[in-house]
Design an enzyme around this catalytic site. Structure first.
Site, PDB file in Angstrom:
ATOM      1  N   ILE A  17       0.712  -1.272   0.017  1.00  0.00           N
ATOM      2  CA  ILE A  17       0.123   0.023   0.107  1.00  0.00           C
ATOM      3  C   ILE A  17       0.827   1.308   0.108  1.00  0.00           C
ATOM      4  N   ASP A  36      11.857   2.636   5.577  1.00  0.00           N
ATOM      5  CA  ASP A  36      11.460   1.138   5.491  1.00  0.00           C
ATOM      6  C   ASP A  36      12.759   0.139   5.735  1.00  0.00           C
ATOM      7  N   LYS A  89       1.568  -7.907   9.182  1.00  0.00           N
ATOM      8  CA  LYS A  89       0.281  -7.819   8.873  1.00  0.00           C
ATOM      9  C   LYS A  89      -0.358  -9.328   8.954  1.00  0.00           C
ATOM     10  N   SER A 129      -7.202  -1.206  10.272  1.00  0.00           N
ATOM     11  CA  SER A 129      -7.838  -2.158   9.527  1.00  0.00           C
ATOM     12  C   SER A 129      -9.077  -2.473   9.941  1.00  0.00           C
ATOM     13  N   ALA A 130      -9.951  -2.808   9.017  1.00  0.00           N
ATOM     14  CA  ALA A 130     -11.337  -3.279   9.374  1.00  0.00           C
ATOM     15  C   ALA A 130     -11.403  -4.267  10.094  1.00  0.00           C
ATOM     16  N   TYR A 153      -2.635  -9.655  15.802  1.00  0.00           N
ATOM     17  CA  TYR A 153      -2.289  -8.624  14.751  1.00  0.00           C
ATOM     18  C   TYR A 153      -3.578  -7.480  15.003  1.00  0.00           C
ATOM     19  N   LYS A 157      -3.481  -3.414  16.298  1.00  0.00           N
ATOM     20  CA  LYS A 157      -4.275  -2.025  15.740  1.00  0.00           C
ATOM     21  C   LYS A 157      -4.759  -1.550  16.746  1.00  0.00           C
ATOM     22  N   ASN A 202      -1.613 -15.874   1.649  1.00  0.00           N
ATOM     23  CA  ASN A 202      -2.684 -15.767   2.622  1.00  0.00           C
ATOM     24  C   ASN A 202      -4.199 -15.297   2.134  1.00  0.00           C
ATOM     25  N   ARG A 235     -16.583 -10.042   1.105  1.00  0.00           N
ATOM     26  CA  ARG A 235     -15.644  -8.826   1.445  1.00  0.00           C
ATOM     27  C   ARG A 235     -16.031  -7.626   0.665  1.00  0.00           C
ATOM     28  N   ARG A 296     -12.456 -21.281   7.115  1.00  0.00           N
ATOM     29  CA  ARG A 296     -11.206 -21.157   7.775  1.00  0.00           C
ATOM     30  C   ARG A 296     -11.463 -20.256   9.341  1.00  0.00           C
ATOM     31  N   GLY A 298     -11.831 -18.239  12.411  1.00  0.00           N
ATOM     32  CA  GLY A 298     -11.730 -16.795  12.794  1.00  0.00           C
ATOM     33  C   GLY A 298     -12.316 -15.747  11.559  1.00  0.00           C
TER      34      GLY A 298
HETATM   35  P1  NAD Z   1       3.595  -4.495   3.248  1.00  0.00           P
HETATM   36  O1  NAD Z   1       4.130  -5.814   4.309  1.00  0.00           O
HETATM   37  O2  NAD Z   1       3.525  -4.660   2.092  1.00  0.00           O
HETATM   38  O3  NAD Z   1       4.213  -3.324   3.807  1.00  0.00           O
HETATM   39  C1  NAD Z   1       4.675  -2.876   5.331  1.00  0.00           C
HETATM   40  C2  NAD Z   1       6.128  -2.246   4.763  1.00  0.00           C
HETATM   41  O4  NAD Z   1       6.834  -1.989   6.088  1.00  0.00           O
HETATM   42  C3  NAD Z   1       7.197  -3.328   4.168  1.00  0.00           C
HETATM   43  O5  NAD Z   1       7.741  -2.612   2.994  1.00  0.00           O
HETATM   44  C4  NAD Z   1       8.150  -3.707   5.239  1.00  0.00           C
HETATM   45  O6  NAD Z   1       9.414  -3.972   4.868  1.00  0.00           O
HETATM   46  C5  NAD Z   1       8.236  -2.303   6.160  1.00  0.00           C
HETATM   47  N1  NAD Z   1       8.351  -2.887   7.807  1.00  0.00           N
HETATM   48  C6  NAD Z   1       7.679  -3.740   8.566  1.00  0.00           C
HETATM   49  N2  NAD Z   1       8.196  -3.553   9.614  1.00  0.00           N
HETATM   50  C7  NAD Z   1       9.153  -2.628   9.711  1.00  0.00           C
HETATM   51  C8  NAD Z   1       9.602  -1.846  10.949  1.00  0.00           C
HETATM   52  N3  NAD Z   1       9.738  -2.422  11.821  1.00  0.00           N
HETATM   53  N4  NAD Z   1      10.248  -0.880  10.466  1.00  0.00           N
HETATM   54  C9  NAD Z   1      10.507  -0.329   9.233  1.00  0.00           C
HETATM   55  N5  NAD Z   1       9.839  -0.729   8.154  1.00  0.00           N
HETATM   56  C10 NAD Z   1       9.071  -1.983   8.294  1.00  0.00           C
HETATM   57  O7  NAD Z   1       2.136  -4.361   4.109  1.00  0.00           O
HETATM   58  P2  NAD Z   1       0.725  -3.571   3.306  1.00  0.00           P
HETATM   59  O8  NAD Z   1      -0.028  -4.458   2.908  1.00  0.00           O
HETATM   60  O9  NAD Z   1       1.492  -2.645   2.415  1.00  0.00           O
HETATM   61  O10 NAD Z   1       0.412  -2.897   4.536  1.00  0.00           O
HETATM   62  C11 NAD Z   1       0.654  -1.552   5.132  1.00  0.00           C
HETATM   63  C12 NAD Z   1       0.007  -1.302   6.395  1.00  0.00           C
HETATM   64  O11 NAD Z   1      -1.359  -1.405   6.114  1.00  0.00           O
HETATM   65  C13 NAD Z   1       0.462  -2.206   7.531  1.00  0.00           C
HETATM   66  O12 NAD Z   1       0.478  -1.641   8.598  1.00  0.00           O
HETATM   67  C14 NAD Z   1      -0.894  -3.209   7.609  1.00  0.00           C
HETATM   68  O13 NAD Z   1      -1.006  -3.765   9.026  1.00  0.00           O
HETATM   69  C15 NAD Z   1      -1.948  -2.428   7.207  1.00  0.00           C
HETATM   70  N6  NAD Z   1      -3.240  -2.889   6.599  1.00  0.00           N
HETATM   71  C16 NAD Z   1      -2.879  -3.649   5.499  1.00  0.00           C
HETATM   72  C17 NAD Z   1      -3.922  -4.400   4.940  1.00  0.00           C
HETATM   73  C18 NAD Z   1      -3.845  -5.230   3.702  1.00  0.00           C
HETATM   74  O14 NAD Z   1      -4.723  -6.226   3.634  1.00  0.00           O
HETATM   75  N7  NAD Z   1      -2.766  -5.320   2.849  1.00  0.00           N
HETATM   76  C19 NAD Z   1      -5.330  -4.560   5.563  1.00  0.00           C
HETATM   77  C20 NAD Z   1      -5.445  -3.528   6.462  1.00  0.00           C
HETATM   78  C21 NAD Z   1      -4.323  -2.841   6.986  1.00  0.00           C
HETATM   79  C1  UD1 Z   2      -7.908 -11.090   6.073  1.00  0.00           C
HETATM   80  C2  UD1 Z   2      -7.329 -10.919   7.705  1.00  0.00           C
HETATM   81  C3  UD1 Z   2      -7.792  -9.556   8.112  1.00  0.00           C
HETATM   82  C4  UD1 Z   2      -7.104  -8.517   7.284  1.00  0.00           C
HETATM   83  C5  UD1 Z   2      -7.460  -8.704   5.669  1.00  0.00           C
HETATM   84  C6  UD1 Z   2      -6.561  -7.610   5.028  1.00  0.00           C
HETATM   85  C7  UD1 Z   2      -7.607 -13.106   8.343  1.00  0.00           C
HETATM   86  C8  UD1 Z   2      -8.683 -14.156   9.164  1.00  0.00           C
HETATM   87  N1  UD1 Z   2      -8.153 -11.833   8.274  1.00  0.00           N
HETATM   88  O1  UD1 Z   2      -9.166 -10.835   5.870  1.00  0.00           O
HETATM   89  O2  UD1 Z   2      -7.468  -9.463   9.495  1.00  0.00           O
HETATM   90  O3  UD1 Z   2      -7.433  -7.192   7.677  1.00  0.00           O
HETATM   91  O4  UD1 Z   2      -7.057 -10.177   5.503  1.00  0.00           O
HETATM   92  O5  UD1 Z   2      -6.755  -7.734   3.547  1.00  0.00           O
HETATM   93  O6  UD1 Z   2      -6.633 -13.729   7.874  1.00  0.00           O
HETATM   94  N2  UD1 Z   2     -10.481 -17.169   1.100  1.00  0.00           N
HETATM   95  C9  UD1 Z   2     -10.502 -18.382   0.359  1.00  0.00           C
HETATM   96  N3  UD1 Z   2      -9.529 -18.946   0.157  1.00  0.00           N
HETATM   97  C10 UD1 Z   2      -8.333 -18.338   0.360  1.00  0.00           C
HETATM   98  C11 UD1 Z   2      -8.097 -17.237   0.724  1.00  0.00           C
HETATM   99  C12 UD1 Z   2      -9.228 -16.421   1.108  1.00  0.00           C
HETATM  100  O7  UD1 Z   2     -11.591 -18.727   0.259  1.00  0.00           O
HETATM  101  O8  UD1 Z   2      -7.099 -19.095  -0.222  1.00  0.00           O
HETATM  102  C13 UD1 Z   2     -11.720 -16.496   1.408  1.00  0.00           C
HETATM  103  C14 UD1 Z   2     -11.795 -16.134   2.934  1.00  0.00           C
HETATM  104  O9  UD1 Z   2     -12.348 -16.934   3.729  1.00  0.00           O
HETATM  105  C15 UD1 Z   2     -12.626 -14.709   2.920  1.00  0.00           C
HETATM  106  C16 UD1 Z   2     -12.255 -14.221   1.595  1.00  0.00           C
HETATM  107  O10 UD1 Z   2     -11.745 -15.208   0.691  1.00  0.00           O
HETATM  108  O11 UD1 Z   2     -13.987 -15.171   2.696  1.00  0.00           O
HETATM  109  C17 UD1 Z   2     -11.215 -13.099   1.405  1.00  0.00           C
HETATM  110  O12 UD1 Z   2      -9.987 -13.642   2.212  1.00  0.00           O
HETATM  111  P1  UD1 Z   2      -8.787 -12.758   2.505  1.00  0.00           P
HETATM  112  O13 UD1 Z   2      -8.107 -12.132   1.321  1.00  0.00           O
HETATM  113  O14 UD1 Z   2      -7.722 -13.600   3.504  1.00  0.00           O
HETATM  114  O15 UD1 Z   2      -9.055 -11.630   3.642  1.00  0.00           O
HETATM  115  P2  UD1 Z   2     -10.010 -11.458   4.766  1.00  0.00           P
HETATM  116  O16 UD1 Z   2     -10.104 -12.761   5.572  1.00  0.00           O
HETATM  117  O17 UD1 Z   2     -11.020 -10.435   4.669  1.00  0.00           O
END
Ligand code: NAD
Ligand code: UD1
Length: 343
Positions: A17, A36, A89, A129-130, A153, A157, A202, A235, A296, A298
């Site tokens: 992001i 980073d 994350k 995060s949601a 996790y 948050k 994941n 979702r 899955r 949770g």
């Molecule tokens: P990402 O892992 O791709 O990016 C995180 C970056 O932070 C990486 O480049 C990593 O090298 C760096 N990093 C990690 N720990 C560090 C530290 N201690 N010091 C310095 N750098 C560090 O993750 P993302 O998907 O881009 O997510 C960004 C943020 O958004 C995170 O806080 C995550 O929890 C939050 N978030 C992500 C999602 C998602 O689905 N991707 C959803 C909700 C919230």
């Molecule tokens: C997951 C995290 C959530 C995080 C979010 C960020 C878990 C339990 N939750 O949410 O905390 O904020 O990612 O994007 O990990 N699915 C499948 N097969 C797969 C993978 C996923 O069927 O191989 C389904 C899941 O059951 C879910 C949907 O796809 O219904 C989305 O899953 P995912 O992308 O992992 O996101 P979240 O579960 O919403």
């Protein structure tokens, strides 16, 4: 005063992001400075950002938990605001290694906020995060819903959100936006940057993309007996470019008296796993074979945002639909079948 330009510290700016947000910040005329530790990104991402924007990325390689380094950064650069992405994350990993998650996500945040406070830099956009709504929330969920975390996790948050609420209550100079992301997917339309998970993904979209490209044999659909129209989980998938734009809008909303305010960043529309699979197969022209597997642990049945408050307060709304999310995700996957180059 509105923050329409200036120097921004972007922690975790090399990640999924963060990298998309850096591109949008550069385009909007800000000077993003990335901190980073490269634990979950590779240096190639910064070359790609430069290819897109034509501007080099100023990278400080280091850790957000390093208070000596933060002291040097805030002494050296005139930082107007911070966007704090850095953290870990993966939900499952957080259950196995809770202390590591609290150290990176909570201690890292605390160290950063202390440095900001020492230097009078009190504008912050935080990646939440949601997941802070917990599985029992009623959908669509708005920012006033009760909060509950069900894994380390999510708790990390929630702890940071609470810490920031206390900080803003103690000192009204703080201007803080808590951005609660729903499910970020997609990639920059150039196909140059995107999500590059380490190992087996994941999350749904990266998994489906790797099935479509032939890196993984088939998807496991986690449950088809949920109370949803087709029985699979629903979702609120949001294009990462819409999410990036939300950060710009949140920055611009930080003005005197803002306090600590949560905003949902979602589209307000949910899609089931099978709808995502069908959209991916249609856009890619490739089959996405799947099996129905048990639920899955949770997982909630349905999660989608009420984005009304963000629309009203930030003037922001997501504009890219599922087809565009999938198309851009697929373009990134095709152009980078093995992710970023590591050499
Ligand atoms: P990402 O892992 O791709 O990016 C995180 C970056 O932070 C990486 O480049 C990593 O090298 C760096 N990093 C990690 N720990 C560090 C530290 N201690 N010091 C310095 N750098 C560090 O993750 P993302 O998907 O881009 O997510 C960004 C943020 O958004 C995170 O806080 C995550 O929890 C939050 N978030 C992500 C999602 C998602 O689905 N991707 C959803 C909700 C919230
Ligand atoms: C997951 C995290 C959530 C995080 C979010 C960020 C878990 C339990 N939750 O949410 O905390 O904020 O990612 O994007 O990990 N699915 C499948 N097969 C797969 C993978 C996923 O069927 O191989 C389904 C899941 O059951 C879910 C949907 O796809 O219904 C989305 O899953 P995912 O992308 O992992 O996101 P979240 O579960 O919403």
């Amino acid at each position: 005063m509105k923050l329409n330009s200036g120097t921004l510290l972007i922690t975790g700016g090399g990640g999924y992001i963060g990298s998309h947000t850096v591109v949008q910040l550069q385009a909007a005329g800000y000077r993003p400075l990335v901190l980073d530790n490269l634990s979950n990104c590779v240096p190639a991402v910064f070359e790609r950002i430069e290819q897109i924007s034509g501007q080099p990325v100023e990278l400080i390689e280091g850790d957000v938990r390093d208070s000596v380094l933060l002291e040097r950064i805030f002494s050296r650069y005139p930082i107007d605001a911070v966007i704090h992405f850095a953290g870990l994350k993966a939900v499952g990993e957080s259950v196995q290694q809770p202390l590591r998650y609290y150290r990176h996500n909570v201690q890292g945040s605390l160290t950063l906020f202390e440095a900001m406070q020492r230097h009078g830099c009190k504008r912050l956009v935080f990646s939440s995060s949601a997941t802070v709504y917990g599985p029992a929330a009623t959908m669509p969920v708005n920012e006033q819903a009760p909060l509950a975390a069900c894994n380390p996790y999510g708790r990390s948050k929630l702890m940071v959100e609470e810490m920031l609420g206390d900080l803003a209550a103690a000192d009204s100079d703080w201007q803080i936006a808590l951005l609660r992301y729903f499910n970020p997917v997609g990639a920059h339309p150039s196909g140059l940057i995107g999500e590059d998970p380490v190992g087996v993904p994941n999350n749904l979209l990266p998994y489906v993309a790797q099935v479509a490209i032939g890196r993984l044999p088939q998807l496991q659909v986690f449950g088809d007996d949920y109370p949803t129209p087709d029985g699979t989980g629903v979702r609120d998938y949001i294009h990462v470019m819409d999410l990036a734009d939300g950060h710009l809008k949140a920055l611009q909303a930080l003005t005197d008296g803002h306090g600590c305010v949560p905003y949902n960043l979602g589209t307000g529309r949910g899609y089931s796993v099978l709808e995502v699979v069908a959209a991916f197969a249609a856009e890619s022209g490739r089959p996405v074979p799947y099996d129905i597997a048990p639920r899955r642990a949770g997982d909630a049945a349905i999660s989608y945002a009420d984005p009304t408050f963000s629309r009203q307060q930030l003037g922001w709304r997501a504009s890219r639909d599922l087809a565009e999310m999938v198309r851009d995700h697929w373009r990134w996957q095709q152009r980078n079948p093995n992710g970023y180059p590591t050499e």
